[in-house]
Structures are given as C-alpha cells and as structure tokens.
Design an enzyme around this catalytic site. Structure first.
Site, PDB file in Angstrom:
ATOM      1  N   LYS A  37       0.839  -1.207   0.000  1.00  0.00           N
ATOM      2  CA  LYS A  37       0.000   0.000   0.000  1.00  0.00           C
ATOM      3  C   LYS A  37       0.874   1.257   0.000  1.00  0.00           C
ATOM      4  O   LYS A  37       2.075   1.186   0.286  1.00  0.00           O
ATOM      5  CB  LYS A  37      -0.899  -0.018   1.243  1.00  0.00           C
ATOM      6  N   ARG A 135     -10.378  -0.131  15.067  1.00  0.00           N
ATOM      7  CA  ARG A 135     -10.320   0.675  13.853  1.00  0.00           C
ATOM      8  C   ARG A 135     -11.381   0.160  12.885  1.00  0.00           C
ATOM      9  O   ARG A 135     -12.387   0.790  12.672  1.00  0.00           O
ATOM     10  CB  ARG A 135      -8.909   0.611  13.252  1.00  0.00           C
ATOM     11  N   TYR A 263      13.642  31.297   6.706  1.00  0.00           N
ATOM     12  CA  TYR A 263      12.446  32.059   7.067  1.00  0.00           C
ATOM     13  C   TYR A 263      12.299  32.153   8.585  1.00  0.00           C
ATOM     14  O   TYR A 263      12.567  31.189   9.301  1.00  0.00           O
ATOM     15  CB  TYR A 263      11.201  31.361   6.510  1.00  0.00           C
ATOM     16  N   MET A 312       9.791  25.238   1.313  1.00  0.00           N
ATOM     17  CA  MET A 312       8.969  24.396   0.445  1.00  0.00           C
ATOM     18  C   MET A 312       9.835  23.506  -0.456  1.00  0.00           C
ATOM     19  O   MET A 312       9.596  22.307  -0.573  1.00  0.00           O
ATOM     20  CB  MET A 312       8.051  25.264  -0.423  1.00  0.00           C
TER      21      MET A 312
HETATM   22  C1  LIG Z   1      -0.291  -1.669   6.866  1.00  0.00           C
HETATM   23  C2  LIG Z   1      -0.854  -2.933   7.392  1.00  0.00           C
HETATM   24  C3  LIG Z   1      -0.012  -4.046   7.610  1.00  0.00           C
HETATM   25  C4  LIG Z   1       1.495  -3.989   7.513  1.00  0.00           C
HETATM   26  O1  LIG Z   1       2.007  -3.569   8.755  1.00  0.00           O
HETATM   27  P1  LIG Z   1       3.589  -3.446   9.015  1.00  0.00           P
HETATM   28  O2  LIG Z   1       3.669  -3.026  10.431  1.00  0.00           O
HETATM   29  O3  LIG Z   1       4.079  -2.400   8.078  1.00  0.00           O
HETATM   30  O4  LIG Z   1       4.180  -4.766   8.744  1.00  0.00           O
HETATM   31  C5  LIG Z   1      -0.618  -5.248   7.972  1.00  0.00           C
HETATM   32  N1  LIG Z   1      -1.951  -5.338   8.139  1.00  0.00           N
HETATM   33  C6  LIG Z   1      -2.780  -4.281   7.962  1.00  0.00           C
HETATM   34  C7  LIG Z   1      -4.249  -4.462   8.164  1.00  0.00           C
HETATM   35  C8  LIG Z   1      -2.269  -3.039   7.598  1.00  0.00           C
HETATM   36  O5  LIG Z   1      -3.092  -2.004   7.444  1.00  0.00           O
END
Ligand SMILES: *Cc1c(COP(=O)(O)O)cnc(C)c1O
Length: 367
Positions: A37, A135, A263, A312
C-alpha cells in the site's frame, strides 16, 4: 516533472534480502502477504510488487482499490487483498479480481445484493475481526450474524479471516497482544467450524512476525520489515532499508556570528558557520518538524543538522565541520543513514518518514 538532483533510490536486492530474513523466521508452509500500500511504503508499488512476485510471495495487499487496480493494469496476477474497500467501488473489485477485506454489515449486505444482481458465485473475501485496535472489523459478538448473512446468499466464499495487532512492537503491551490472539482464536474456531474450506487465518504484521511467532497462523502480512525497518530490536537490525533519499549540495556559503538562516530567522549563528543548501523541502516530504536541529543528514560520512525552517523546495544544513563542496552527494536517509538516524529526536516513525516522499522525487531502481 520530477526533480533530478533529488532521487529516491530503491534497491531490489535489499528487498530480496529482507524477504529472506522474514521467510527464515517462518515455518516453511506459512504464506507471506507483501503489503504494498501507499506506493509500497513510498517506493514504487509496481516494481516492488513485481519483485515480490518473483521472490514467491503468496499474496499482496493494498489499502485502497485504486492501488489494486494499478497493480492489475501493470500485470500482477496473484491474489490482492484490499484492506479498505469502499462500498461504492464494488464493481471495480469484480472487474479487476481484487479480494476485499469485509469489516462491517453495511458492506457485507451491499456485496450480497450486488452478487445476487450480477449473478456471481464464489466471490472471495477475507473477514476482518476487531480484536482491540478498534479501527475496522466485526466484533466477536457479531460472528453468528456474519455467518447468517453469508450463508443466506451462498454467493460469498470466505477464504480468509484476519485481525490486526495494536501494539505488536511494544513489549510492555505483550499481555494486550495476547488477549488479541485469544480473541482471534475464538473467531477462527467459529468460522472454521462453519465452513468446509480451510480458511487462511492471518494476524501478524511485521513486528508480530518477530515478536509473536506463536501467532504465525497460515499467513503473515509483512509491510515495514520488507522495506527494512522494524522497531529497534536486535533481530530487526539485520534488515536493510531499501529506499535511500539522496540529493546534492546546490550552494555553499559562510555566515558570520549573528547572521541567520531561513524564514523567520530561527537559526542564528553563534560561530562562523558553513551553510549548505539542499534542493528538497517540505513538498518533497521533509516535514517542517525536522527543521531547527531536529534531524540530521549524511554528507561525506559525517552528519549535518538541518538548520532553520525547512522551506517548500529547499532546506539548509550546517556543514561547518564537514569537508564538502557544491555538487557533493547528500544522503537524507537510507541504507547507510537510516530514517531512525535522520529523525534524531525520534519525533516521527520510519513508516511516516519513508512513505511521505512525494511523487516529485525521481525514483531510481537498483538491482
Ligand atoms: C499496513 C498494514 C499491515 C502492515 O504492517 P507493518 O507493520 O508495516 O508490517 C498489515 N496489516 C494491515 C491491516 C495493515 O493495514
């Protein structure tokens, strides 16, 4: 147009190395899901996904549907789990053969309705159980109701069951993690008794793989460890950061005592100071919180603190004690200077630092 001086170098040999470290930890039959991701944690999702496929990864995972579609269009054919599919995007899942994580009844019902309407059978999903992260996911008191909903249409094929650990990297929370494992066990036993097919159960993220081997189950979801970071434990030290953010010194100047840099004039020289300007700034992913001596880059083997506010498109570092010239190479973070070292005061975490490198920065693949 990406900027040329500043490059994110992605080393696929280091990715292969980290993959091997993870594989070594696991039972031979345990599957690995490579989490790609967020542009594969800020690197390059297509290239990393393809390398993981070549290495023999069993599954890939993305956060959102668009990320999965991108991989399919690139030619990735192995199963892809989408962690956070949106209800409106069901058609896309079907078109691109992406496997959703199903985490609530709203989505489950909509899925059933669509499968009925389109007359689709055997649609594969993974069920997400909430065991304490709070979550996403079904709670334990909903197991029977999930089963009833799925059993009603018989068009959904549950292939996986998973949950996510809240604090697998924190030894002080080991008891809590244990309670998550126990809750997951309950869900696993329930569904496995209901379905004939063997479900792929998965719970561990990267820290879980290293710290809770008893919770390996059928598959692990490896994210940050593939990219070379863990949580500072001995075992994690062998991992190699696969992405290195590099740039060059674009200008050098010396300033006198009392002169300021940047800045708001937040850096004031208390000695004659040599200042190097670097061609990257907060738009490239170096957050302003790292300005004013909070972070260090590496130049000719020595560390140089960021002075003044990060701008920036540029930032300045103090190179008074470093022999260097304009055009010299600078490592912001990477293999020889990890994100943990860059983030000297540990104000952030490697996840955030490496994933934030913006798309303006040229990606260079090394293998
Ligand atoms: C991002 C994510 C992972 C990977 O977690 P890491 O700590 O980067 O290994 C695994 N499971 C879910 C549901 C995630 O959102």
């Amino acid at each position: 147009m990406p900027v040329k001086e500043t490059r994110l170098i992605i080393n696929l040999n280091d990715l292969a190395f980290n993959y091997a470290v993870i594989k070594e930890k696991l039972k031979p039959e345990t599957k690995i899901m490579g989490v790609v991701k967020a542009f594969a944690y800020g690197t390059d999702s297509e290239v990393v996904a393809q390398k993981l496929v070549d290495l023999g990864v069993d599954y890939l995972a993305v956060a959102y549907i668009e990320e999965g579609v991108r991989l399919r269009k690139f030619g990735i054919t192995i199963p892809i789990l989408v962690f956070y599919p949106q209800v409106e995007e069901l058609k896309q899942l079907l078109t691109y053969n992406l496997t959703p994580s199903i985490y609530n009844f709203r989505y489950l019902k909509k899925l059933n309705a669509t499968l009925n309407k389109e007359d689709i059978e055997d649609f594969q999903i993974h069920i997400k159980i909430n065991t304490g992260l709070n979550r996403l996911g079904f709670d334990l008191n909903e197991l029977e109701a999930i089963y009833n909903e799925i059993n009603q249409s018989k068009r959904i094929k549950v292939v996986g069951l998973f949950s996510h650990l809240a604090a697998s990297g924190n030894a002080k929370e080991a008891k809590f993690t244990q309670s998550q494992i126990e809750k997951f066990e309950i869900a696993k036993r329930f569904f496995q008794s209901k379905f004939d097919q063997k479900l792929i159960a998965h719970l561990c993220n990267s820290s879980g793989i290293f710290n809770f081997p008893e919770a390996e189950y059928d598959m692990v979801r490896a994210g940050i460890a593939l990219y070379g970071y863990g949580n500072n434990t001995k075992e994690h030290e062998q991992l190699q950061p696969i992405s290195s953010l590099k740039t060059v010194i674009t200008q050098l100047r010396s300033i006198q005592v009392g002169e300021s840099v940047g800045y708001e004039r937040l850096f004031k020289a208390s000695r004659k100071t040599k200042v190097a300007t670097l061609p990257l700034g907060y738009v490239d992913g170096i957050a302003r919180q790292f300005g004013n001596l909070k972070a260090e880059v590496l130049i000719n083997g020595k560390t140089a603190p960021i002075i003044g506010n990060v701008c920036m498109d540029t930032m300045m570092v103090d190179v008074t004690d470093i022999e260097c010239k304009e055009g010299d190479h600078v490592t912001i973070f990477g293999k020889e200077h990890s994100a943990l070292k860059f983030d000297k005061l540990q104000q952030s975490i490697p996840y955030e630092i490496i994933t934030r490198i913006s798309q303006r920065v040229t990606r260079v693949i090394e293998s």
